[in-house]
Design a protein around this motif. Structure first.
Motif, PDB file in Angstrom:
ATOM      1  N   ASN A   1       0.819  -1.216   0.000  1.00  0.00           N
ATOM      2  CA  ASN A   1       0.000   0.000   0.000  1.00  0.00           C
ATOM      3  C   ASN A   1       0.852   1.265   0.000  1.00  0.00           C
ATOM      4  O   ASN A   1       0.582   2.218  -0.737  1.00  0.00           O
ATOM      5  CB  ASN A   1      -0.922   0.018   1.219  1.00  0.00           C
ATOM      6  N   GLU A   2       1.889   1.280   0.831  1.00  0.00           N
ATOM      7  CA  GLU A   2       2.663   2.509   1.039  1.00  0.00           C
ATOM      8  C   GLU A   2       3.692   2.753  -0.059  1.00  0.00           C
ATOM      9  O   GLU A   2       3.887   3.893  -0.496  1.00  0.00           O
ATOM     10  CB  GLU A   2       3.365   2.461   2.395  1.00  0.00           C
ATOM     11  N   PHE A   3       4.346   1.696  -0.530  1.00  0.00           N
ATOM     12  CA  PHE A   3       5.458   1.865  -1.471  1.00  0.00           C
ATOM     13  C   PHE A   3       5.209   1.187  -2.822  1.00  0.00           C
ATOM     14  O   PHE A   3       6.060   1.270  -3.705  1.00  0.00           O
ATOM     15  CB  PHE A   3       6.753   1.296  -0.880  1.00  0.00           C
ATOM     16  N   ASP A   4       4.051   0.515  -2.961  1.00  0.00           N
ATOM     17  CA  ASP A   4       3.778  -0.306  -4.141  1.00  0.00           C
ATOM     18  C   ASP A   4       4.924  -1.289  -4.364  1.00  0.00           C
ATOM     19  O   ASP A   4       5.389  -1.507  -5.487  1.00  0.00           O
ATOM     20  CB  ASP A   4       3.559   0.557  -5.384  1.00  0.00           C
ATOM     21  N   TYR A   5       5.396  -1.880  -3.274  1.00  0.00           N
ATOM     22  CA  TYR A   5       6.520  -2.823  -3.297  1.00  0.00           C
ATOM     23  C   TYR A   5       6.029  -4.131  -2.696  1.00  0.00           C
ATOM     24  O   TYR A   5       5.596  -4.178  -1.541  1.00  0.00           O
ATOM     25  CB  TYR A   5       7.703  -2.271  -2.505  1.00  0.00           C
ATOM     26  N   LEU A   6       6.092  -5.206  -3.477  1.00  0.00           N
ATOM     27  CA  LEU A   6       5.564  -6.494  -3.028  1.00  0.00           C
ATOM     28  C   LEU A   6       6.683  -7.358  -2.465  1.00  0.00           C
ATOM     29  O   LEU A   6       7.656  -7.672  -3.147  1.00  0.00           O
ATOM     30  CB  LEU A   6       4.873  -7.209  -4.199  1.00  0.00           C
ATOM     31  N   LEU A   7       6.505  -7.730  -1.219  1.00  0.00           N
ATOM     32  CA  LEU A   7       7.460  -8.573  -0.504  1.00  0.00           C
ATOM     33  C   LEU A   7       6.974 -10.016  -0.495  1.00  0.00           C
ATOM     34  O   LEU A   7       5.775 -10.269  -0.391  1.00  0.00           O
ATOM     35  CB  LEU A   7       7.617  -8.115   0.941  1.00  0.00           C
ATOM     36  N   ASP A   8       7.891 -10.958  -0.544  1.00  0.00           N
ATOM     37  CA  ASP A   8       7.507 -12.335  -0.265  1.00  0.00           C
ATOM     38  C   ASP A   8       7.461 -12.502   1.258  1.00  0.00           C
ATOM     39  O   ASP A   8       7.941 -11.628   2.003  1.00  0.00           O
ATOM     40  CB  ASP A   8       8.504 -13.311  -0.902  1.00  0.00           C
ATOM     41  N   PRO A   9       6.882 -13.585   1.796  1.00  0.00           N
ATOM     42  CA  PRO A   9       6.728 -13.702   3.251  1.00  0.00           C
ATOM     43  C   PRO A   9       8.038 -13.710   4.027  1.00  0.00           C
ATOM     44  O   PRO A   9       8.081 -13.228   5.162  1.00  0.00           O
ATOM     45  CB  PRO A   9       5.972 -15.025   3.417  1.00  0.00           C
ATOM     46  N   HIS A  10       9.097 -14.243   3.455  1.00  0.00           N
ATOM     47  CA  HIS A  10      10.385 -14.265   4.158  1.00  0.00           C
ATOM     48  C   HIS A  10      10.978 -12.858   4.232  1.00  0.00           C
ATOM     49  O   HIS A  10      11.438 -12.414   5.291  1.00  0.00           O
ATOM     50  CB  HIS A  10      11.348 -15.221   3.454  1.00  0.00           C
ATOM     51  N   SER A  11      10.955 -12.174   3.098  1.00  0.00           N
ATOM     52  CA  SER A  11      11.440 -10.794   3.084  1.00  0.00           C
ATOM     53  C   SER A  11      10.601  -9.913   3.999  1.00  0.00           C
ATOM     54  O   SER A  11      11.120  -8.994   4.647  1.00  0.00           O
ATOM     55  CB  SER A  11      11.413 -10.246   1.657  1.00  0.00           C
ATOM     56  N   ALA A  12       9.301 -10.200   4.089  1.00  0.00           N
ATOM     57  CA  ALA A  12       8.423  -9.443   4.985  1.00  0.00           C
ATOM     58  C   ALA A  12       8.821  -9.650   6.433  1.00  0.00           C
ATOM     59  O   ALA A  12       8.725  -8.726   7.256  1.00  0.00           O
ATOM     60  CB  ALA A  12       6.967  -9.859   4.773  1.00  0.00           C
ATOM     61  N   CYS A  13       9.284 -10.845   6.779  1.00  0.00           N
ATOM     62  CA  CYS A  13       9.781 -11.071   8.148  1.00  0.00           C
ATOM     63  C   CYS A  13      10.985 -10.177   8.429  1.00  0.00           C
ATOM     64  O   CYS A  13      11.135  -9.647   9.539  1.00  0.00           O
ATOM     65  CB  CYS A  13      10.153 -12.543   8.341  1.00  0.00           C
ATOM     66  N   GLY A  14      11.848 -10.005   7.430  1.00  0.00           N
ATOM     67  CA  GLY A  14      12.993  -9.108   7.608  1.00  0.00           C
ATOM     68  C   GLY A  14      12.565  -7.676   7.837  1.00  0.00           C
ATOM     69  O   GLY A  14      13.093  -6.983   8.715  1.00  0.00           O
ATOM     70  N   ILE A  15      11.594  -7.205   7.074  1.00  0.00           N
ATOM     71  CA  ILE A  15      11.091  -5.837   7.244  1.00  0.00           C
ATOM     72  C   ILE A  15      10.403  -5.682   8.600  1.00  0.00           C
ATOM     73  O   ILE A  15      10.583  -4.674   9.296  1.00  0.00           O
ATOM     74  CB  ILE A  15      10.114  -5.483   6.104  1.00  0.00           C
ATOM     75  N   ALA A  16       9.611  -6.676   8.992  1.00  0.00           N
ATOM     76  CA  ALA A  16       8.936  -6.611  10.290  1.00  0.00           C
ATOM     77  C   ALA A  16       9.944  -6.565  11.426  1.00  0.00           C
ATOM     78  O   ALA A  16       9.742  -5.862  12.420  1.00  0.00           O
ATOM     79  CB  ALA A  16       7.993  -7.805  10.451  1.00  0.00           C
ATOM     80  N   ALA A  17      11.045  -7.303  11.292  1.00  0.00           N
ATOM     81  CA  ALA A  17      12.085  -7.277  12.325  1.00  0.00           C
ATOM     82  C   ALA A  17      12.791  -5.930  12.358  1.00  0.00           C
ATOM     83  O   ALA A  17      13.142  -5.430  13.433  1.00  0.00           O
ATOM     84  CB  ALA A  17      13.085  -8.400  12.079  1.00  0.00           C
ATOM     85  N   TYR A  18      12.993  -5.333  11.189  1.00  0.00           N
ATOM     86  CA  TYR A  18      13.549  -3.972  11.139  1.00  0.00           C
ATOM     87  C   TYR A  18      12.650  -3.014  11.910  1.00  0.00           C
ATOM     88  O   TYR A  18      13.117  -2.193  12.704  1.00  0.00           O
ATOM     89  CB  TYR A  18      13.701  -3.537   9.689  1.00  0.00           C
ATOM     90  N   LYS A  19      11.351  -3.119  11.706  1.00  0.00           N
ATOM     91  CA  LYS A  19      10.407  -2.235  12.394  1.00  0.00           C
ATOM     92  C   LYS A  19      10.327  -2.555  13.879  1.00  0.00           C
ATOM     93  O   LYS A  19      10.263  -1.655  14.719  1.00  0.00           O
ATOM     94  CB  LYS A  19       9.018  -2.382  11.761  1.00  0.00           C
ATOM     95  N   GLY A  20      10.342  -3.841  14.216  1.00  0.00           N
ATOM     96  CA  GLY A  20      10.110  -4.231  15.605  1.00  0.00           C
ATOM     97  C   GLY A  20      11.324  -4.191  16.489  1.00  0.00           C
ATOM     98  O   GLY A  20      11.215  -3.962  17.697  1.00  0.00           O
ATOM     99  N   ALA A  21      12.498  -4.431  15.925  1.00  0.00           N
ATOM    100  CA  ALA A  21      13.700  -4.510  16.766  1.00  0.00           C
ATOM    101  C   ALA A  21      14.850  -3.673  16.247  1.00  0.00           C
ATOM    102  O   ALA A  21      15.710  -3.257  17.016  1.00  0.00           O
ATOM    103  CB  ALA A  21      14.160  -5.961  16.872  1.00  0.00           C
TER     104      ALA A  21
END
Length: 467
Positions: free
Chosen positions: A379-399
């Motif tokens: 939604n924000e960047f029109d950038y589609l992540l696969d689920p593994h890459s999304a875990c990396g982004i979520a960890a960047y945000k969370g930790a």
């Protein structure tokens, strides 16, 4: 440069012998006797190099000239000729602090191609130079198998057998392995999970008479060459950032299940890349997060997730990190690994936890948070992540983003490989042609029970027929 085992019972060996040994014959993992130091001046001199030339520089620190420079350069050039991006691994900027290193532009659309295309070519090179038969044996949670098969299919002097957990990889991952019809490829679909597959592989490699008889070679991250090849992209990501962004060091967020990807970053940091934080992203199979945050290394109940390549409980490369954590004391490593084998867990003291957390931080991503991250970044960047890459982004945000400086999150797979998860949030995508065509191809695989003896029988028949 010589190579030794984390358990101390392998005599120092050279680069090619290390590559062929894979797992140490004492059950340990192979590591360099010393880690080369790359100075700030060297890094600066490398800043304008292509990915291929940078890899040549890094590998030259480890090969002892056992591979002539001209041959090594050709191996590297050939390995990345099939990547769809001219940069090999393009760095995409999403905002002022977050950058995504896309590792999925190889033949099978996963980060494993970065190391395994090279390793496949290196195995073919060694087989020809030494006139040897090479039988590659590996286990996969999804991506390693497809990439390994792609790297050696049809190559003379090489056979490959890959074990994968039956029904526990994505449909595309399964098809990338099982639609390959070359006679030097055997796919075994094991009724179990990845850890079951990996345990059988370790037992077969530890059976020295069997390993020797069938010339078994490793392509999993138990092979140090795989780790070394992956370490190169930490150098590359750092050097691709504008100088003002990397001046104070760079942070990385790394999806991982087998500890190989983050250990490669740890190696790059020990070599001299100015890395501030290494953030380890796990999914709900979060043994590694509990190890880092609580000092408990203990497998618990297996959970199926949207990121199946990270559905791992026993991380092979944990022992490599333990070796350096223990001050390169092989006796201490052996004692701890024996304790883990006997008790099923390792407990670290509060002082040790503090030391671990100086090396890396960790964050566990739930299935729900994984899908929410995919939706949010689409939604924000029109950038589609696969689920593994999304875990990396979520960890960047969370930790991760509690620290200063630029952050690079590793995008480890193309989203088309995990369409089942992405469809759950109503996102439709167009598959690359090479993936779309898989659905019309016949499959070839053998379903087997989770039993070393049954798998050994399959290997004996396969290697006997194809040699």
């Amino acid at each position: 440069m010589k190579y030794i085992s984390t358990r101390g019972k392998v005599a120092p060996i050279g680069f090619i012998d290390m590559f062929l040994m894979g797992l140490g014959e004492d059950g340990g993992l192979i590591v360099p006797e010393t880690i080369p130091n790359v100075t700030a001046d060297q890094l600066k001199a490398w800043s304008k190099l292509s990915y291929q030339d940078l890899m040549l520089e890094v590998f030259s620190l480890f090969t002892n000239d056992e591979i002539p420079e001209q041959d090594l350069r050709k191996l590297i050039q050939d390995s990345y000729a099939g990547f769809t991006s001219p940069d090999v691994l393009p760095l995409t900027t999403l905002n002022d602090s977050l950058h995504v290193l896309e590792l999925f532009h190889g033949p099978t659309f996963a980060f494993k191609d970065v190391a395994l295309q090279f390793m496949g070519n290196l195995y073919a090179y060694v087989a020809k130079k030494q006139n040897k038969v090479i039988n590659i044996l590996g286990a996969t949670s999804g991506d390693t198998g497809a990439s390994a098969i792609s790297s050696v299919r049809g190559k003379e002097g090489i056979q490959i057998c890959i074990l994968h957990p039956n029904g526990k990889v994505s449909r595309v991952q399964e098809l990338q392995m099982t639609t390959v019809q070359d006679d030097n490829v055997l796919n075994l679909s094991v009724n179990g999970n990845f850890d079951d597959c990996q345990q059988i592989i370790k037992e077969l490699f530890a059976d020295i008479p069997f390993k020797t008889k069938y010339h078994l070679r490793a392509i999993n991250s138990i092979n140090f060459v795989r780790i070394l090849a992956q370490s190169v992209y930490y150098f590359y990501a750092y050097l691709q950032l504008p100088e003002k962004l990397r001046a104070d060091g760079v942070n990385f967020s790394i999806p991982t299940g087998n500890f190989g990807n983050i250990f490669s970053g740890y190696l790059a940091k020990k070599m001299g890349v100015p890395i501030k934080q290494l953030v380890l992203a796990t999914n709900e199979n979060n043994i590694l997060e509990r190890f880092i945050n609580e000092g408990v290394y203990k497998p618990e109940g297996f959970r199926s997730t949207h990121s199946p390549s990270m559905d791992i409980q026993i991380a092979s490369n944990f022992e490599r990190y333990l070796y350096y954590f223990c001050g390169e004391d092989a006796i201490a490593v052996s004692e701890r690994m024996e304790r883990f084998k006997a008790e099923g867990q390792l407990i670290f003291t509060s002082e040790e936890i503090s030391r671990i957390q100086q090396d890396m931080t960790a964050y566990s991503v739930s299935n729900e948070e994984c899908l929410e991250t995919i939706q949010s970044y689409k939604n924000e960047f029109d950038y589609l992540l696969d689920p593994h890459s999304a875990c990396g982004i979520a960890a960047y945000k969370g930790a991760g983003n509690k620290g200063d400086g630029a952050f690079v999150s590793l995008a480890t797979a193309h989203p088309a490989k995990f369409d089942e998860a992405i469809r759950l949030i109503g996102i439709e995508q167009t598959f690359p042609e090479r993936i779309q065509e898989l659905f019309d191809k016949p499959q070839r695989q053998v379903v087997v029970e989770n039993a070393k003896a049954e798998i050994a029988t399959q290997l004996e028949g396969f290697y006997r027929v194809t040699q």
